[in-house]
Write a protein that holds these residues in place. Structure first.
Motif, PDB file in Angstrom:
ATOM      1  N   ASP A  88      -9.221   1.159   2.844  1.00 63.36           N
ATOM      2  CA  ASP A  88      -8.795   0.460   1.639  1.00 63.36           C
ATOM      3  C   ASP A  88      -8.042  -0.821   1.988  1.00 63.36           C
ATOM      4  O   ASP A  88      -8.194  -1.853   1.323  1.00 63.36           O
ATOM      5  N   ARG A  93      -5.773   9.856  -3.659  1.00 62.92           N
ATOM      6  CA  ARG A  93      -6.420   8.711  -3.014  1.00 62.92           C
ATOM      7  C   ARG A  93      -6.889   7.744  -4.097  1.00 62.92           C
ATOM      8  O   ARG A  93      -7.314   8.157  -5.177  1.00 62.92           O
ATOM      9  N   ARG A  94      -6.849   6.432  -3.771  1.00 57.51           N
ATOM     10  CA  ARG A  94      -7.312   5.437  -4.741  1.00 57.51           C
ATOM     11  C   ARG A  94      -8.817   5.538  -4.914  1.00 57.51           C
ATOM     12  O   ARG A  94      -9.559   5.751  -3.955  1.00 57.51           O
ATOM     13  N   TRP A 123      -6.433   6.416  -9.704  1.00 60.03           N
ATOM     14  CA  TRP A 123      -6.035   7.322  -8.629  1.00 60.03           C
ATOM     15  C   TRP A 123      -6.686   8.680  -8.848  1.00 60.03           C
ATOM     16  O   TRP A 123      -6.683   9.211  -9.957  1.00 60.03           O
ATOM     17  N   THR A 164     -10.471   5.944   2.447  1.00 63.25           N
ATOM     18  CA  THR A 164      -9.175   6.286   3.017  1.00 63.25           C
ATOM     19  C   THR A 164      -8.263   5.052   3.030  1.00 63.25           C
ATOM     20  O   THR A 164      -8.720   3.916   2.836  1.00 63.25           O
ATOM     21  N   GLU A 165      -6.994   5.258   3.307  1.00 63.67           N
ATOM     22  CA  GLU A 165      -6.038   4.152   3.283  1.00 63.67           C
ATOM     23  C   GLU A 165      -6.390   3.074   4.301  1.00 63.67           C
ATOM     24  O   GLU A 165      -6.246   1.876   4.030  1.00 63.67           O
ATOM     25  N   GLN A 197       0.848  -1.186   0.000  1.00 68.52           N
ATOM     26  CA  GLN A 197       0.000   0.000   0.000  1.00 68.52           C
ATOM     27  C   GLN A 197       0.888   1.242   0.000  1.00 68.52           C
ATOM     28  O   GLN A 197       1.736   1.405   0.875  1.00 68.52           O
ATOM     29  N   HIS A 249       1.550   5.130   0.576  1.00 63.77           N
ATOM     30  CA  HIS A 249       1.047   6.086   1.555  1.00 63.77           C
ATOM     31  C   HIS A 249       1.168   7.496   1.008  1.00 63.77           C
ATOM     32  O   HIS A 249       2.239   7.904   0.554  1.00 63.77           O
TER      33      HIS A 249
END
Length: 601
Positions: A584, A565-566, A547, A580-581, A271, A273
C-alpha cells in the motif's frame, strides 16, 4: 511488442500446502513475456472452476476439471475445453463423451456453455490444435484416440463438431515442451496461448497484487496556516494504474506561519499500522460509525460464543487498544440463551442497530435477530440496548423453521432497505448454506416486507470445499456498482471470500441481476501467514478510505482472530482485499518534499 504468452495449468493435488484437490483441479494461469519464465497469476490460485450440478432437491453436486485447453476463437474471444471430473478429480460417469466448454474475452470473466458431445466413453485426455484449423484431440478410457474439427456458433453460443469428420488416430499428438515453470509450485502445464499486449497488461494488473510505485505531492502551493497545510494530500500511484490520496505528516514544528516566506517542507506520508491479529479469539468482526465515534464488535470465540463486547474509539487505529465493554450475553434474555454470533452495526434512518445471530438452546435453532439502540442511548452501555427481536417473515412467522439463519447484513438502495443472510436447511436433507435476500421495513428492520429469494449457492468447488457454505455477506456501494462479498467453504484454512456484484440501478431481489466471480478474491494464498481469511465487513473513514475488518487464523491451527486492512479498488473498480501495508505504501517512498509559499492572513 511484449510478446505475451499465457499458460493454462493445473496444480498437483499431492502438494504439501493444504491446497485441496477441489482447488488443484481447476484452471490456473501464468504469464510470460518475450520467452522468459512463466510467472503465476492470482497467487497461484485457480481462476476457472466448473459449476457444480444442481440436483432436483436443490443440493449441489461438486465438480472439478482437468486438462484445461485454451485457444483463440477470434481477435477478442477465447475458448477453453476441459474434462469434467468429480470433487476429488476422479472420473465423472455423468460426463461420458463430453467436454466442458467456456468462453472468455479476458481470462478473468468466463461463460460456461453447454458441454460439447464428442464421444461415447470417458475422456481421459484432451488437446486442442488451433494453429491452422480448430481441431480437438482426445483419448478415451478404452485407449482409442480421436480427432475432429470444431467451431463456435456465436448466434447460439455453442461449440459444435461434425461426427462425420471424426477420425481415429494411432496416438495423441506430442505435448508442447519447454515451458519454463520452475518457479510455479506444483505446476502441471496443459496449454499455452499467445495474447495481445493489452490483454497481457490487463491480466498482470488484475491478477497480481498491485504495489505503490510513486507518490506525488503538489508544488508551489500557497497556504495561510498549518491547518491548510494539513489538507494537502499526496497522490499514491499503484502498479495497476490506480491512485488514492493519502494524508501527510509534515515536519513543520519550526515553521513560522506568521511570516511570509517560501520554504521547502519535509513530510512523511501517513500510514496507520495494524498488527495481525488485532484481536485474538475474535471472529466475524465489524467496525461501525456512530455520532463521530468508531465501534468494534465481533463473535467472541474466547468464551465459546456466549457474549458480545464493544470497543469505542475516535479513530480506526485506536480500536486496537480500546477497552472492551460487554453489552449482551447468554444470560440476559431467554430468546438468546446460548450461542451469539456474527454481530454487525447498521444505521437505518437515525437509529443504530446490531444485527446478529442467536439461539435459545441448540445450534440447529440459530436464527437472525436485530437489537436496537434506545433513543439517545450510548452504545457502550448495555442497558441502552433494547431486547433482541427475531427476524420474521411478512406474515409474522419465523424466518425459517427447518434450519438455521445467520450472518444477516443490511444495505439501502433506491430508498429501500434490504437484508441478506445465510440460510441452511437440515430437514429432510442438509442442503448446505445459501444466501437469501429480502426487503425489510425501515422502521422495523426485523420485519420482512417481501418474500425471501435465493441469490447464491456454493456452486464452485472453492466455496463448497470441505463444506457447502455461502455466509458472511456484506455490501459496498461504489461508482454505480453494488458489491457483496461473502465467505465460502469450511471455517478453517480453506475459508475464502467470494464476490457478487450488480449494477446499482437494478433490482437486488432479482437473482439474475447478480454476477458471481468465478474465483475468490481473498484466500490463504493471498497474504502469507493468514489462513482461512473471511467473514469480513467494511467501514469508511473521514478521508474516504474503506477499511476491511476480517478474521483469519494466525497459523493453520491458530484461533480465529481479527485483522484490519485498507481496501484497494483495482483496475476494474472491484475490491481488492490483499493489499498489505508494504504494498500500500512502499517504505522507500514514504518521505516527500514540497515547495510551499507561507502567506499569513
Amino acid at each position: 511488442m511484449k510478446n505475451y504468452q499465457l499458460l493454462c495449468y493445473e496444480r498437483d493435488p499431492w502438494n504439501k500446502e493444504g491446497y485441496d484437490a477441489k482447488l488443484s483441479h481447476s484452471m490456473h494461469l501464468a504469464i510470460a513475456q518475450n520467452g522468459l519464465a512463466f510467472q503465476p497469476l492470482n497467487h497461484n490460485y485457480g481462476v476457472l472452476f466448473p459449476k457444480g450440478v444442481e440436483a432436483a432437491d436443490g443440493s449441489i453436486i461438486a465438480k472439478t476439471l482437468i486438462q484445461p485447453c485454451a485457444f483463440q476463437i477470434k481477435a477478442d474471444l477465447f475458448g477453453i475445453f476441459a474434462i469434467q471430473t468429480g470433487p476429488q478429480g476422479e472420473n465423472d460417469l455423468g460426463a461420458k463423451g463430453q467436454l466442458l466448454c467456456f468462453t472468455t474475452k479476458d481470462f478473468v470473466h468466463y461463460s460456461q456453455l453447454k458441454p460439447l458431445k464428442i464421444g461415447n466413453d470417458l475422456i481421459l485426455e484432451v488437446r486442442v490444435d488451433d494453429q491452422l484449423a480448430h481441431q480437438v484431440f482426445w483419448r478415451e478410457v478404452s485407449g482409442k484416440v480421436y480427432v475432429a474439427d470444431f467451431w463456435f456458433d456465436e448466434d447460439i453460443q455453442k461449440f459444435e463438431t461434425s461426427g462425420q469428420h471424426q477420425q481415429e488416430l494411432k496416438k495423441m499428438p506430442p505435448k508442447v515442451a519447454g515451458y519454463m515453470t520452475d518457479g510455479i509450485k506444483d505446476c502441471l502445464p496443459r496449454s499455452v496461448v499467445t495474447i495481445s499486449d493489452d490483454l497481457g497488461d490487463y491480466l498482470i494488473k488484475k491478477l497480481t497484487e498491485p504495489r505503490n510505485v510513486e507518490n506525488l505531492v503538489p508544488q508551489g502551493m500557497t497556504v495561510h496556516d498549518s491547518a491548510e497545510l494539513e489538507e494537502i494530500k499526496a497522490v499514491a500511484k499503484y502498479s495497476d494504474g490506480t491512485t488514492t490520496k493519502k494524508r501527510i505528516d509534515w515536519y513543520d514544528q519550526d515553521v513560522d506561519f506568521t511570516k511570509s516566506q517560501d520554504v521547502t517542507l519535509k513530510g512523511r506520508i501517513h500510514q496507520d499500522h495494524f498488527i495481525f491479529p488485532m484481536a485474538l479469539d475474535r471472529a466475524d468482526p465489524c467496525i461501525g460509525r456512530w455520532h463521530g465515534k468508531y465501534y468494534f464488535i465481533a463473535t467472541n470465540d474466547a468464551d465459546r460464543n456466549h457474549s458480545l463486547y464493544i470497543r469505542e474509539a475516535n479513530s480506526v487505529p485506536e480500536l486496537v487498544t480500546a477497552q472492551e465493554v460487554k453489552i449482551l450475553d447468554s444470560d440476559m434474555y431467554d430468546s438468546v440463551g446460548n450461542l451469539l454470533w456474527a454481530p454487525e452495526f447498521h444505521i437505518i434512518g437515525d437509529q443504530l442497530f446490531i444485527f446478529h445471530s442467536a439461539t435459545a438452546d441448540r445450534f440447529e435453532d440459530v436464527q437472525s435477530f436485530v437489537m436496537a439502540l434506545k433513543p439517545n442511548g450510548n452504545p457502550m452501555v448495555k442497558e441502552d440496548w433494547m431486547a433482541p427481536k427475531r427476524v420474521v417473515r411478512t406474515d409474522g412467522e419465523p424466518l425459517f423453521k427447518q434450519g438455521i439463519t445467520l450472518d444477516m447484513t443490511e444495505f439501502q438502495v433506491h430508498e429501500r432497505c434490504y437484508v441478506v443472510w445465510s440460510q441452511r436447511q437440515f430437514i429432510p436433507k442438509d442442503l448446505g448454506a445459501w444466501l437469501y435476500i429480502a426487503e425489510v421495513d425501515k422502521a422495523q428492520p426485523w420485519q420482512l416486507v417481501s418474500e425471501p429469494q435465493v441469490i447464491a449457492k456454493p456452486t464452485y468447488s472453492w466455496e463448497n470445499n470441505r463444506a457447502l457454505v455461502n455466509e458472511g455477506p456484506f455490501a459496498i456501494q461504489r461508482q454505480g456498482k453494488l458489491y457483496l462479498t461473502y465467505s465460502g467453504a469450511l471455517i478453517d484454512d480453506s475459508y475464502v471470500v467470494g464476490l457478487l456484484s450488480m449494477d446499482a440501478h437494478l433490482d437486488p431481489l432479482n437473482a439474475d441481476n447478480w454476477r458471481k466471480n468465478n474465483y475468490p478474491i481473498l484466500t490463504s494464498n493471498t497474504v502469507p501467514g493468514e489462513f482461512g481469511p473471511g467473514h469480513n465487513a467494511y467501514v469508511i473513514d473521514d478521508e474516504g478510505h474503506y477499511w476491511n475488518s476480517y478474521h483469519a487464523h494466525p497459523g493453520k491451527e491458530g484461533p480465529r482472530s481479527s485483522g484490519i486492512r485498507r481496501v484497494h479498488f483495482d483496475v476494474d473498480g472491484e475490491p481488492d482485499l490483499g493489499l498489505t501495508e508494504a504494498l500500500d505504501l512502499a517504505p522507500e517512498l514514504v518521505n516527500v518534499n514540497m515547495q510551499v509559499r507561507i502567506d499569513p492572513r
